[in-house]
Design an enzyme around this catalytic site. Sequence first.
Site, PDB file in Angstrom:
ATOM      1  N   ARG A 297     -39.432  65.692 -83.186  1.00 25.45           N
ATOM      2  CA  ARG A 297     -39.561  64.410 -83.226  1.00 25.45           C
ATOM      3  C   ARG A 297     -40.092  64.372 -84.920  1.00 25.45           C
ATOM      4  O   ARG A 297     -41.144  65.057 -85.408  1.00 25.45           O
ATOM      5  CB  ARG A 297     -40.554  63.812 -82.603  1.00 25.45           C
ATOM      6  CG  ARG A 297     -40.060  63.494 -81.180  1.00 25.45           C
ATOM      7  CD  ARG A 297     -39.004  62.398 -81.097  1.00 25.45           C
ATOM      8  NE  ARG A 297     -38.291  62.203 -79.682  1.00 25.45           N
ATOM      9  CZ  ARG A 297     -37.330  62.887 -78.879  1.00 25.45           C
ATOM     10  NH1 ARG A 297     -36.774  64.100 -79.744  1.00 25.45           N
ATOM     11  NH2 ARG A 297     -36.979  62.694 -77.673  1.00 25.45           N
TER      12      ARG A 297
ATOM     13  N   GLU B 202     -35.144  57.277 -87.716  1.00 25.75           N
ATOM     14  CA  GLU B 202     -33.861  57.533 -87.428  1.00 25.75           C
ATOM     15  C   GLU B 202     -32.962  56.172 -87.141  1.00 25.75           C
ATOM     16  O   GLU B 202     -33.564  55.412 -86.454  1.00 25.75           O
ATOM     17  CB  GLU B 202     -33.594  58.513 -86.286  1.00 25.75           C
ATOM     18  CG  GLU B 202     -34.088  59.862 -86.302  1.00 25.75           C
ATOM     19  CD  GLU B 202     -33.937  60.501 -85.178  1.00 25.75           C
ATOM     20  OE1 GLU B 202     -33.705  60.360 -84.058  1.00 25.75           O
ATOM     21  OE2 GLU B 202     -34.614  61.678 -85.288  1.00 25.75           O
TER      22      GLU B 202
ATOM     23  N   HIS C 263     -29.789  64.280 -85.129  1.00 23.03           N
ATOM     24  CA  HIS C 263     -30.265  64.225 -83.619  1.00 23.03           C
ATOM     25  C   HIS C 263     -29.405  64.992 -82.800  1.00 23.03           C
ATOM     26  O   HIS C 263     -28.957  64.086 -81.701  1.00 23.03           O
ATOM     27  CB  HIS C 263     -30.897  62.962 -83.274  1.00 23.03           C
ATOM     28  CG  HIS C 263     -31.997  63.135 -82.325  1.00 23.03           C
ATOM     29  ND1 HIS C 263     -33.356  62.595 -82.238  1.00 23.03           N
ATOM     30  CD2 HIS C 263     -32.088  64.080 -81.193  1.00 23.03           C
ATOM     31  CE1 HIS C 263     -33.968  62.884 -81.213  1.00 23.03           C
ATOM     32  NE2 HIS C 263     -33.445  63.801 -80.617  1.00 23.03           N
TER      33      HIS C 263
HETATM   34  C1  DGY Z   1     -34.600  64.843 -76.120  1.00 25.33           C
HETATM   35  O1  DGY Z   1     -33.818  64.913 -75.122  1.00 25.33           O
HETATM   36  O2  DGY Z   1     -35.666  64.381 -76.139  1.00 25.33           O
HETATM   37  C2  DGY Z   1     -34.188  65.770 -77.411  1.00 25.33           C
HETATM   38  O3  DGY Z   1     -34.465  64.869 -78.579  1.00 25.33           O
HETATM   39  C3  DGY Z   1     -32.685  66.240 -77.410  1.00 25.33           C
HETATM   40  O4  DGY Z   1     -32.131  66.338 -78.401  1.00 25.33           O
END
Ligand code: DGY
Length: 307
Positions: free
Chosen positions: A233, A262, A280
Amino acid sequence: MRPVTILVLSSGVPAATIAALAERFDVLGPGDAPEIEALVSSHGARIRGIATTGKARLDRALLARLPALELVACYSAGLDKIDTEALAERGIPLTNSSTALADEVADLAIALMVMARRRLVAADAHVRSGAWAKDAFPLGRSVTGRRIGLLGLGHIGSAIARRAEAMGMQPRYCTRRPVAECAYPHHADARALAADSDVFVIACPGGTANRGLVDRSVIAALGPDATLVNIARGEIVDEPALVEALASGRLGSAGLDVFADEPDVPLALRRLDNVVLAPHLGSATIETRTAMGESVVRSLERLLNPV
Ligand code: DGY
């Protein structure tokens, strides 16, 4: 027998998953905020399961309106906006899709690492622009034999470490407590891990507990030959400090799949040629997204066959 009612809270749950759920359950949602509000007001008392993603808010106030809730299944690894504490207090199990997506995210972490250290985005531009005919491309940095530090050693961190070992890298990791029977060197502190890593991969959960964990001092401990990879993250990293370190050469390179705000990515970061950026994409393949949907359906099926 009356069908079991579940709520699809997030519009991020794919249509195929909702269709599979509709074969088994009385499905409410998804919908926009006013629609969810209306569904909860009218049917909250009989909602026994929730299918959601970490991006949809599931807080204490909403949970209080769902007295029959028995299970939450999350179609993502991240549980960002889910109040896990409030669920735990009521003993409501919460499942996520981290097993289904770990290998896919690990593949991307390895790709970002290699691309950043070998400067493959700039190398691609070098060939396309015709610059190769005039100049050799500058030397990159090795991966084989280097130390890779994993910040977090859950499903995803472990999958990255296995791949790194196969590439001749030396994994080490940072978690609050050492992982039982794990032979990799352990650090209890992110800065100590950074000082002991050539490649530093962020693979821990986001959320308030880890916000800003990779701060200026952790980034400084990495140094000009090191690479930072983030597939977790954006909020875990002090993004302005990261940009400064990359721009000044105090940090060698970075491979980033996630960002603080984002889809807005700072212009200063987009202008750097020692970074590889992805929108992402961690789990974003047809195969893995299908498997994630199936894991949500399997989790909720427990409501049909209570033990
Ligand atoms: C999630 O599923 O939380 C991830 O960010 C996958 O990219």
